[in-house]
Motif scaffolding. Structure first.
Motif: not given
Length: 356
Positions: A112-117, A132-134, A138-145, A326-333
């Motif tokens: 994943m590539e995230i850039r400020g535009a 941080r959202m992703y 990812a953590e909730a899915q059991g994935w590694k970053i 639910k923006l607050d929850q979405i930003m929590q992933g």
């Protein structure tokens, strides 16, 4: 459809036999290849077996309905026929979806590539929020970053951050995140309390295996330089940072996250291979789109896909017209509502195309 399902079950059973064969067990490549194929068939085969069982039970219930004369037993048979008929229809619909053509990249890891535009510091801060959202998703899915490269700002955001997500079926869920993400909020530095609009772009690239894309060493120019931190100051006196340029495509990757030049080159090669693979995919998709409308999630990366409105605690996905308060929850992933809806939309489009 039933002939195809039977053929898939026969193949699944054959794979079971082959995976018990000592010759296959001793061959790492074949073992991995057959295990992956078997895992890909498991859902459809289990659903098909359930479908066959329900169909058999339904036939028995209908036979009882014809032969039974006792009123009480007759009512029981009618109820059973009704329930089993409904179950059979549900399984038929599920099997149609399971038989849809699969994206060959769905089971891959991603970069994943995230850039400020647009929006300066506020865009960089939003890029950090998206990272941080992703990460939480990812953590909730059991994935590694694994962060490959990060260009941070003094205010706590990122001009750019590149990271790899490793796990089961990562691309199948995150491919829909490609595009421009827009945020509407009052910046912390804004004394007047005016709402600003900023954007950050997200690119999701499937990891490319060496066997899938042929990248020749002779086509890559390697440059080394000293790592630098925010503001350009040197943070490393050794020439550990690496820049790779793939001359046939002009794709450039710079990595300075590690202190070791070898490790930075290894990371850069992974990102370079993924970008080259993605470039070829995008070109093939553009050709395909000329004759048929593209599916959800494969559009232009410059397309605005989602708006995050902080004052109203609202997130809207513009591709499917879905708004969630639910923006607050979405930003929590907690992205499942959006991702599930996007998956269903793409499945619906594929079913329409098959019916054309």
């Amino acid at each position: 459809m039933l002939d195809r399902l039977q053929a898939l079950e026969d193949r699944y059973n054959k794979l079971n036999e082959m995976l018990s064969d000592p010759e296959v067990i001793g061959d790492t490549q074949k073992l991995r290849e057959y295990s992956k194929e078997q895992a890909g068939l498991e859902d459809v085969v289990q659903a098909y077996r359930e479908y066959k069982e329900v169909t058999s039970q339904l036939a028995d219930a209908k036979e009882m309905l014809e032969d039974e004369s006792d009123n009480e037993m007759l009512e029981m048979a009618k109820t059973e026929v009704s329930e089993l008929s409904s179950k059979k229809e549900e399984l038929e619909e599920r099997l149609k979806i399971l038989l849809l053509p699969k994206d060959p990249n769905d089971d891959k890891n991603v970069f994943m590539e995230i850039r400020g535009a647009a929006g300066g510091d506020e865009a960089a801060l939003f890029a950090g929020d998206l990272y941080r959202m992703y990460s939480r998703y990812a953590e909730a899915q059991g994935w590694k970053i694994d962060v490959m490269e990060a260009s941070s700002t003094g205010v706590g955001g990122y001009k750019e951050i590149i990271f790899m997500i490793d796990g089961a079926d990562v691309y199948s869920k995150l491919k829909y995140e490609n595009g421009a993400h827009r945020v509407q909020r009052v910046p912390e530095t804004e004394s007047g309390g005016r709402i600003h609009t900023s954007t950050a772009t997200v690119a999701v690239l499937p990891e490319a295996e060496e066997v899938e894309i042929d990248v020749h060493e002779k086509d890559i120019r390697v440059d080394t330089f000293a790592s630098s931190g925010p503001g350009g100051q040197s943070v490393n006196t050794t020439m550990s940072a690496v820049r790779l340029t793939h001359e046939p495509t002009g794709i450039v990757v710079s990595i300075q996250d590690e202190k070791s030049q070898i490790k930075n080159k290894e990371k850069a090669m992974k990102v370079l291979r993924a970008r080259i693979y993605d470039k070829f995919q995008q070109e093939a998709q553009a050709e395909y789109d000329e004759s048929r409308k593209s599916a959800v999630g494969t559009g232009d990366r410059s397309e605005r896909i989602r708006t995050y409105n902080y004052p109203q605690n609202r997130v809207t996905d513009h591709r499917i017209g879905l708004t969630i308060q639910k923006l607050d929850q979405i930003m929590q992933g907690k992205l499942d509502e959006f991702i599930d809806a996007l998956v269903m939309e793409e499945q619906a489009k594929k079913l329409e195309q098959i019916g054309e």
